[in-house]
Design a protein around this motif. Structure first.
Motif, mmCIF file in Angstrom:
data_model
loop_
_atom_site.group_PDB
_atom_site.id
_atom_site.type_symbol
_atom_site.label_atom_id
_atom_site.label_comp_id
_atom_site.label_asym_id
_atom_site.label_seq_id
_atom_site.Cartn_x
_atom_site.Cartn_y
_atom_site.Cartn_z
ATOM 1 N N SER A 117 0.806 -1.220 0.000
ATOM 2 C CA SER A 117 0.000 0.000 0.000
ATOM 3 C C SER A 117 0.839 1.270 0.000
ATOM 4 N N VAL A 118 2.107 1.178 0.381
ATOM 5 C CA VAL A 118 2.975 2.359 0.473
ATOM 6 C C VAL A 118 4.276 2.071 -0.259
ATOM 7 N N ILE A 119 4.652 2.982 -1.148
ATOM 8 C CA ILE A 119 5.950 2.908 -1.818
ATOM 9 C C ILE A 119 6.883 3.852 -1.085
ATOM 10 N N ASP A 120 7.756 3.300 -0.248
ATOM 11 C CA ASP A 120 8.636 4.115 0.574
ATOM 12 C C ASP A 120 9.966 4.335 -0.133
ATOM 13 N N ASP A 121 10.835 5.104 0.519
ATOM 14 C CA ASP A 121 12.118 5.451 -0.081
ATOM 15 C C ASP A 121 13.104 4.299 -0.088
ATOM 16 N N GLY A 122 12.771 3.165 0.515
ATOM 17 C CA GLY A 122 13.667 2.013 0.459
ATOM 18 C C GLY A 122 13.861 1.481 -0.949
ATOM 19 N N LEU A 123 12.968 1.840 -1.864
ATOM 20 C CA LEU A 123 13.126 1.395 -3.249
ATOM 21 C C LEU A 123 14.329 2.042 -3.913
ATOM 22 N N VAL A 139 -1.858 0.229 -3.781
ATOM 23 C CA VAL A 139 -1.163 1.517 -3.846
ATOM 24 C C VAL A 139 -2.161 2.605 -4.233
ATOM 25 N N SER A 140 -2.247 3.627 -3.412
ATOM 26 C CA SER A 140 -3.158 4.744 -3.681
ATOM 27 C C SER A 140 -2.434 6.046 -3.996
ATOM 28 N N GLU A 141 -1.170 6.153 -3.600
ATOM 29 C CA GLU A 141 -0.395 7.360 -3.862
ATOM 30 C C GLU A 141 0.966 6.979 -4.427
ATOM 31 N N LEU A 142 1.468 7.834 -5.281
ATOM 32 C CA LEU A 142 2.783 7.642 -5.893
ATOM 33 C C LEU A 142 3.680 8.784 -5.434
ATOM 34 N N PRO A 143 4.372 8.624 -4.320
ATOM 35 C CA PRO A 143 5.158 9.731 -3.762
ATOM 36 C C PRO A 143 6.308 10.117 -4.681
ATOM 37 N N ALA A 144 6.511 11.404 -4.788
ATOM 38 C CA ALA A 144 7.585 11.897 -5.645
ATOM 39 C C ALA A 144 8.943 11.589 -5.022
ATOM 40 N N GLY A 145 9.885 11.202 -5.854
ATOM 41 C CA GLY A 145 11.252 10.961 -5.409
ATOM 42 C C GLY A 145 11.520 9.583 -4.868
ATOM 43 N N HIS A 146 10.540 8.657 -4.906
ATOM 44 C CA HIS A 146 10.760 7.311 -4.388
ATOM 45 C C HIS A 146 10.982 6.276 -5.490
ATOM 46 N N PHE A 147 11.139 6.724 -6.716
ATOM 47 C CA PHE A 147 11.397 5.819 -7.831
ATOM 48 C C PHE A 147 12.794 6.095 -8.377
ATOM 49 N N PRO A 148 13.570 5.046 -8.638
ATOM 50 C CA PRO A 148 14.905 5.256 -9.218
ATOM 51 C C PRO A 148 14.824 5.872 -10.614
ATOM 52 N N CYS A 162 -5.839 7.278 -7.582
ATOM 53 C CA CYS A 162 -6.891 8.273 -7.839
ATOM 54 C C CYS A 162 -6.340 9.547 -8.463
ATOM 55 N N GLY A 163 -5.039 9.625 -8.656
ATOM 56 C CA GLY A 163 -4.439 10.824 -9.231
ATOM 57 C C GLY A 163 -3.011 10.566 -9.660
ATOM 58 N N LEU A 164 -2.508 11.450 -10.556
ATOM 59 C CA LEU A 164 -1.156 11.310 -11.097
ATOM 60 C C LEU A 164 -0.294 12.527 -10.823
ATOM 61 N N ASP A 165 -0.757 13.424 -9.967
ATOM 62 C CA ASP A 165 -0.009 14.667 -9.761
ATOM 63 C C ASP A 165 1.347 14.410 -9.116
ATOM 64 N N SER A 166 1.414 13.508 -8.108
ATOM 65 C CA SER A 166 2.691 13.264 -7.433
ATOM 66 C C SER A 166 3.680 12.547 -8.340
ATOM 67 N N LEU A 167 3.189 11.649 -9.199
ATOM 68 C CA LEU A 167 4.099 10.925 -10.090
ATOM 69 C C LEU A 167 4.657 11.831 -11.169
ATOM 70 N N SER A 168 3.843 12.703 -11.711
ATOM 71 C CA SER A 168 4.316 13.578 -12.790
ATOM 72 C C SER A 168 5.229 14.679 -12.276
ATOM 73 N N GLY A 181 -3.531 0.803 -16.079
ATOM 74 C CA GLY A 181 -4.840 0.221 -16.330
ATOM 75 C C GLY A 181 -5.552 -0.212 -15.063
ATOM 76 N N SER A 182 -6.901 -0.237 -15.152
ATOM 77 C CA SER A 182 -7.779 -0.693 -14.066
ATOM 78 C C SER A 182 -7.562 0.099 -12.789
ATOM 79 N N ASN A 183 -7.454 1.412 -12.924
ATOM 80 C CA ASN A 183 -7.396 2.316 -11.786
ATOM 81 C C ASN A 183 -8.490 3.372 -11.931
ATOM 82 N N ASN A 184 -8.760 4.035 -10.838
ATOM 83 C CA ASN A 184 -9.813 5.050 -10.837
ATOM 84 C C ASN A 184 -9.258 6.384 -11.326
ATOM 85 N N LEU A 185 -8.871 6.380 -12.592
ATOM 86 C CA LEU A 185 -8.323 7.580 -13.229
ATOM 87 C C LEU A 185 -9.235 7.991 -14.371
#
Length: 627
Positions: A117-123, A139-148, A162-168, A181-185
């Protein structure tokens, strides 16, 4: 499975590799040569085999324990293709194992349905990660800066986004595939985050199964992606519109694959010019519903006996009902829809007083209305576009025309339904519709004869003087009038209120219309129609006089048997009666076989739903542009 972070799940997966346990890692099970050659070490092992036993193994033998499918130490690590290679590396060179080396070794991680449910900075420890699959998680949120920054493939299907603002906001400059796909977007804000400014190297985008409705706005945003070549949109409400896929193909000329199908030059040619009519395209849908042949209903006249009275006259008619989504934009349109589509709910009182000729005219008018509805689909869609703020979409009950019983009843019913709310239409198709067969029974009784006194015409003086010679014609005329009265009394019938019952119902799945299919043809099986217990009871009461007559005949036959004079006569009578009994039994067997065959035949209805699509740009121009 409870909610947890991505780092905790990855730690569990790494622990399952058993990198420090047998046969991996350092341990007494590893054989060391102590500076001797391979031949000397083999000889040393043979000398000590009888004394110390097999307490150590060569690295190659340990690797075989990892790779052999029958070995208990073999693992199918589907969460990463690098996991088996890492275990072998731990056997061959265990001294290289440390935390940084393990994290940097992985380039692919597939964590599917693990309750993340949470993508933390350990990634961020996996600095060489190129593919990350997190399908079927929470997963409901895509925190900025936690993806390599090294990510090239990111799969987030079937989560709770439910949104793409943090990922973009945190750009991934190397990302080539994005699966959402298959998300509430589907909001306008989500569309604004799907532009070339945020994804400059995106080649493939999966938006299937989301809630995007605004086709024009979405296509305009996707047109800014310079490298986009593959696009998945099936399962979105916008794919139900008549302008899809023609408008999308013409507006994205660099697209090579749309919904897992390669774009052909013929399709490019057919839909060329649709992008120029973007202002005329409305976000609405239209579907044509067809009801054809119906079979399997037993003949209602089979239960009628010859001894039943002439009245009441019982007539049966049958029709098919189904539910479908219809678009209503105002109270006036709602009234029109109820009068045309929801005939079952509003036309009961009117149908009771109509004659057969009126019913036939109603059938013709319904057929003409369905034809006009089909031809005016484009006008209805344009009206939906102008009045969309006042629209309400509801599920209405529709019905076909009524037909008298026949072994095969062909309704030839076709109606066009316009829907303005694409989101509601998608939910309706996912749920499916309910179809039913109804029977209408009407009892007709002779009208009470009311004799209306007729005013006799005044006689002239000549008729008064005429006397008896002219009385005979008047008598003949009175006889003719009495005959006419009798005829009128027989033909005038009064109908009771119709009695309706549902013979069967079935569920029609329509989900295939959301996955690329444009038409659904179904042979609905509504089961076997069993005889009504009430009808059977009435039939036995009506047959009581006939049974009495048959019983009297049997008694007389028994008396004749006892009074036989000769043995020959008895044989003859017995033979003749035996033949009669055999004939009756065979007739009964035939009758029961017929009823059994009728009961075993299921009720079936040919039903179809077809989405209306524009086959080419030229035909769309004829429908949209004024003549």
């Amino acid at each position: 499975m409870g909610s947890q972070t991505l780092s905790s799940v990855l730690e569990q997966q790494l622990r399952s590799l058993c990198l420090s346990d047998f046969p991996c890692g350092h341990g007494s099970w590893r054989k060391t040569n102590g500076g001797r050659s391979k031949e000397e070490s083999w000889g040393y092992a043979e000398r000590d085999e009888g004394r110390a036993g097999a307490d150590s193994e060569e690295p190659d033998a340990l690797v075989d324990l990892l790779t052999c499918p029958r070995s208990p130490w073999h693992q199918e690590a589907s969460w990463s293709p690098e996991a088996p290679a890492l275990r072998e590396l731990c056997v061959l060179t265990p001294q290289r194992l440390d935390g940084d080396f393990i994290f940097k070794y992985f380039s692919t991680l597939r964590i599917v349905d693990k309750g993340v449910s949470v993508i933390d900075d350990g990634l961020l420890k996996f600095s060489n990660l190129e593919e990350l699959v997190l399908s079927a998680n929470n997963v409901s949120e895509l925190p900025a800066g936690h993806f390599p920054h090294s990510l090239r493939i990111l799969e987030l299907r079937a989560n709770r986004l439910c949104g793409l603002d943090s990922l973009s906001n945190h750009q991934l400059p190397r990302l080539q595939y994005l699966g959402l796909g298959s998300n509430n977007l589907g909001s306008l804000e989500d569309i604004h985050h799907l532009t070339g400014k945020h994804w400059p190297k995106l080649v493939s985008l999966d938006l299937s199964g989301c809630e995007f409705e605004a086709q024009r706005v979405l296509v305009e945003a996707l047109a800014t992606l310079p490298c986009l070549r593959t696009l998945l949109l099936e399962g979105n409400p916008l794919t139900l519109a008549p302008s899809y896929p023609g408008f999308t193909l013409d507006a994205l000329p660099r697209l090579l694959y749309l919904d897992a199908s390669r774009v052909t030059p013929e399709e490019r040619h057919r839909f060329r010019g649709l992008a120029e009519m973007r202002d005329l395209i409305a976000d609405g849908a239209a579907a044509a519903v067809g009801v054809r042949r119906m079979r399997g209903i037993p003949d209602p006249q089979m239960i009628v006996d010859d001894s039943t009275p002439d009245f009441p006259v019982v007539t049966y008619s049958y029709f098919v009902t189904y539910e479908f989504l219809s678009h209503e934009a105002s109270d006036n349109k709602r009234a029109n829809s109820e009068s045309v589509f929801d005939a079952v709910a509003t036309a009961h009182a009117k149908e009771d007083d109509t004659t057969d000729a009126d019913q036939q005219s109603n059938k013709n008018s319904e057929h003409q209305s369905s034809v006009t509805n089909t031809s005016n689909t484009a006008d209805a869609l344009m009206m939906n576009k102008e009045e969309k703020s006042h629209d309400t979409t509801q599920v209405w009950r529709h019905s076909t025309s009524k037909l008298a019983w026949a072994e095969c009843m062909d309704f030839t019913h076709t109606s066009s339904h316009v829907v303005g709310d694409l989101g509601s239409f998608k939910r309706f198709l996912s749920r499916g519709l309910c179809l039913g067969i109804e029977e209408e029974k009407v009892l007709s009784w002779p009208a009470p004869s009311v004799e209306v006194p007729e005013a006799k015409p005044s006689q002239t003086p000549k008729e008064k003087k005429g006397g008896k010679g002219k009385e005979a014609p008047s008598k003949a005329g009175s006889k003719d009038k009495s005959k006419d009265k009798k005829k009128k009394c027989v033909t005038d019938l009064v109908q009771d209120a119709p009695v309706r019952r549902t013979l069967g119902s079935a569920h029609v799945p329509l989900h295939s219309l959301l996955t690329g299919s444009q038409r659904v043809d179904v042979l609905c099986d509504l089961g076997v129609l069993l005889t009504e217990p009430g009808v059977a009871a009435v039939g036995t009461l009506e047959k009581d006089p006939a049974k009495k007559i048959k019983e009297d005949k049997k008694k007389e036959e028994k008396k004749l048997k006892s009074r036989g004079d000769s043995a020959a006569g008895q044989r003859n009578t017995a033979a003749s009666k035996g033949k009669g009994k055999g004939r009756k039994e065979s007739e009964v067997d035939v009758h029961t076989d017929d009823t059994a065959s009728i009961q075993l035949e299921p009720m079936t209805v040919e039903f179809s739903v077809q989405l209306e699509k524009w086959p080419s740009a030229s035909e769309a121009r004829q429908l949209l542009l004024p003549h």
